[in-house]
Design an enzyme around this catalytic site. Structure first.
Site, PDB file in Angstrom:
ATOM      1  N   ASP A  35       9.778  -1.998 -11.131  1.00 41.77           N
ATOM      2  CA  ASP A  35       8.938  -1.939  -9.940  1.00 41.77           C
ATOM      3  C   ASP A  35       8.782  -3.299  -9.273  1.00 41.77           C
ATOM      4  O   ASP A  35       7.979  -4.127  -9.717  1.00 41.77           O
ATOM      5  CB  ASP A  35       7.564  -1.387 -10.349  1.00 41.77           C
ATOM      6  CG  ASP A  35       6.627  -1.321  -9.182  1.00 41.77           C
ATOM      7  OD1 ASP A  35       5.404  -1.393  -9.382  1.00 41.77           O
ATOM      8  OD2 ASP A  35       7.120  -1.216  -8.032  1.00 41.77           O
ATOM      9  N   SER A 199      11.658  -7.145   9.003  1.00 40.21           N
ATOM     10  CA  SER A 199      12.831  -6.493   9.593  1.00 40.21           C
ATOM     11  C   SER A 199      12.791  -6.713  11.100  1.00 40.21           C
ATOM     12  O   SER A 199      11.711  -6.804  11.703  1.00 40.21           O
ATOM     13  CB  SER A 199      12.795  -4.982   9.284  1.00 40.21           C
ATOM     14  OG  SER A 199      13.756  -4.275  10.067  1.00 40.21           O
TER      15      SER A 199
HETATM   16  C1  LIG Z   1      -4.921   0.174  -4.289  1.00 39.79           C
HETATM   17  C2  LIG Z   1      -4.280  -0.991  -4.998  1.00 39.79           C
HETATM   18  C3  LIG Z   1      -3.720  -2.023  -4.045  1.00 39.79           C
HETATM   19  C4  LIG Z   1      -2.561  -1.379  -3.302  1.00 39.79           C
HETATM   20  C5  LIG Z   1      -3.235  -3.250  -4.799  1.00 39.79           C
HETATM   21  N1  LIG Z   1      -2.240  -2.873  -5.808  1.00 39.79           N
HETATM   22  C6  LIG Z   1      -0.945  -3.181  -5.564  1.00 39.79           C
HETATM   23  O1  LIG Z   1      -0.534  -3.676  -4.530  1.00 39.79           O
HETATM   24  C7  LIG Z   1       0.032  -2.841  -6.692  1.00 39.79           C
HETATM   25  C8  LIG Z   1       0.302  -4.087  -7.523  1.00 39.79           C
HETATM   26  N2  LIG Z   1       1.295  -2.372  -6.083  1.00 39.79           N
HETATM   27  C9  LIG Z   1       1.321  -1.172  -5.441  1.00 39.79           C
HETATM   28  O2  LIG Z   1       0.350  -0.430  -5.413  1.00 39.79           O
HETATM   29  C10 LIG Z   1       2.609  -0.739  -4.727  1.00 39.79           C
HETATM   30  C11 LIG Z   1       2.672  -1.543  -3.436  1.00 39.79           C
HETATM   31  C12 LIG Z   1       1.495  -1.201  -2.561  1.00 39.79           C
HETATM   32  S1  LIG Z   1       1.607  -2.053  -1.019  1.00 39.79           S
HETATM   33  C13 LIG Z   1       0.584  -3.414  -1.194  1.00 39.79           C
HETATM   34  N3  LIG Z   1       3.832  -0.995  -5.477  1.00 39.79           N
HETATM   35  C14 LIG Z   1       3.865  -0.592  -6.814  1.00 39.79           C
HETATM   36  C15 LIG Z   1       3.784   0.899  -6.999  1.00 39.79           C
HETATM   37  N4  LIG Z   1       4.857   1.601  -6.286  1.00 39.79           N
HETATM   38  C16 LIG Z   1       3.880   1.141  -8.487  1.00 39.79           C
HETATM   39  C17 LIG Z   1       3.847   2.563  -8.886  1.00 39.79           C
HETATM   40  C18 LIG Z   1       4.959   3.109  -9.489  1.00 39.79           C
HETATM   41  C19 LIG Z   1       4.946   4.441  -9.906  1.00 39.79           C
HETATM   42  C20 LIG Z   1       3.794   5.204  -9.715  1.00 39.79           C
HETATM   43  C21 LIG Z   1       2.654   4.645  -9.116  1.00 39.79           C
HETATM   44  C22 LIG Z   1       2.696   3.318  -8.710  1.00 39.79           C
HETATM   45  C23 LIG Z   1      -4.428  -3.903  -5.447  1.00 39.79           C
HETATM   46  O3  LIG Z   1      -4.442  -3.943  -6.708  1.00 39.79           O
HETATM   47  O4  LIG Z   1      -5.255  -4.375  -4.689  1.00 39.79           O
END
Ligand SMILES: CC[C@H](C)[C@H](NC(=O)[C@H](C)NC(=O)[C@@H](CCSC)NC[C@@H](N)Cc1ccccc1)C(=O)O
Length: 333
Positions: A35, A199
């Site tokens: 990821d 992009s």
């Molecule tokens: C709500 C949480 C916000 C988005 C933020 N968290 C993040 O940005 C985390 C690190 N990354 C993610 O939530 C997203 C990117 C969000 S855009 C900022 N990537 C990882 C996600 N696809 C992993 C995943 C894989 C399989 C199933 C579910 C989830 C935070 O902690 O503040």
């Protein structure tokens, strides 16, 4: 050193991609979701309550002679889709594609949210974003990539995801046979801990290219391509009987419709990555005979996400600084 590991879609919709990872001595096998949108390596474990497990492989530190608990350390992560997990931290030997990280932080889950429980194909995540957003507290830990980086021939890893077929993550080298044409590089803004880039615009089918700065992240852990409403509306307005169906959770199209390609610009030399229309249909939406679109609105998230729908159309180089500042390389394939 170099590493290479096969990554395989977990279902026919390419919802996520898993790859084999060994942890501990003797090796305990796992199928983990690599990821680039997060920075924690976490696994289901013997600490995960049985009612939160669903056949996943579990990490049992007490069965690994090289496991050491990092006392006083814990982790807790939330994701954009509302899922979450948390637990304790060990250091142990982690091997991926022939590359071994001794003393890698292995985050053992003592709880996981429902969507992780129900995804029996995935035993956890390997975070490949920047270590600056690793959640271990009070002492932040490094990602697998950062742990092995000093040993790598070049400080890069590449993602070559495929539609309904095995693909590859390589560490430390660029496989020139894996792409066509040249790689176009674009600067990365890692200030938020992500592989952020801008992009230069988009093109629907063979219509004119629309110049528009679209700033987002390259996220192998997100299924969809999530872009601003104006881009999404431009795309689906060219598809007969497309509709924004709240009950399906977004734009759907008739399943028998051939969809236009979607291209996005990368770098400043006019290069584009083209997603074939066939990859813009993620299969039955669960409501009626409609199919769910691979392009959806990034509306409420606040950042655009170039997830698997976009990444599987390209060979992507995650370069943490072979030329100084981090950059993303994009090539067609
Ligand atoms: C709500 C949480 C916000 C988005 C933020 N968290 C993040 O940005 C985390 C690190 N990354 C993610 O939530 C997203 C990117 C969000 S855009 C900022 N990537 C990882 C996600 N696809 C992993 C995943 C894989 C399989 C199933 C579910 C989830 C935070 O902690 O503040």
């Amino acid at each position: 050193a170099k590493g290479s590991v096969v990554t395989t879609p977990i279902n026919s919709e390419d919802e996520a991609y898993d790859a084999p990872v060994s942890i501990g001595t003797p090796a305990q096998p796992f199928n983990l979701d690599f990821d680039t949108g997060s920075s924690d390596l976490w696994v289901f474990s013997s600490l995960t309550p049985s009612n939160e497990r669903n056949g996943q492989n579990i990490y049992t530190a007490s069965r690994s002679s090289t496991a050491k608990q990092l006392s006083g350390e814990s982790w807790k992560i939330s994701y954009g889709d509302g899922s979450s997990s948390s637990g304790l931290v060990y250091s142990d030997v982690v091997t991926i594609g022939g590359l071994t990280a001794a003393g890698q932080a292995v985050e053992a889950a003592s709880r996981v949210s429902q969507s992780f429980t129900s995804e029996s194909a995935t035993d956890g995540l390997v975070g490949l974003a920047f270590s600056s957003i690793n959640t271990v507290s009070p002492d932040q830990q490094t990602t697998f990539f950062d742990t092995v980086k000093p040993s790598l021939a070049s400080p890069v890893f590449t993602a070559d995801l495929k539609h309904q077929a095995p693909g590859t993550y390589n560490f430390g080298f660029i496989d020139k046979s894996a792409f066509t044409g040249s790689i176009t590089y674009t600067p990365v803004d890692n200030s938020q801990g992500f592989w952020g880039f801008t992009s230069t615009g988009f093109q629907v089918g063979n219509n004119d290219f629309q110049q528009e700065s679209i700033t987002g992240i390259a996220d192998t852990g997100t299924t969809l391509l999530l872009l601003p409403d104006d881009v999404v509306n431009a795309y689906y307005s060219s598809v007969n009987n497309a509709q924004n169906d709240q009950s399906a959770g977004g734009f759907t199209v008739p399943c028998d419709t051939s969809l236009p390609d979607f291209s996005f610009g990368v770098g400043n030399n006019g290069a584009m990555i083209t997603i074939p229309g066939s990859l813009m249909n993620l299969g039955p939406s669960g409501s009626g005979n409609s199919c769910f679109g691979g392009l959806q609105s990034s509306g409420t998230i606040g950042t655009n996400i170039f997830g698997d729908v976009a990444l599987k159309a390209a060979f992507v180089v995650f370069d943490s600084g072979s030329q100084g500042q981090p950059q993303l390389g994009w090539a067609s394939k």
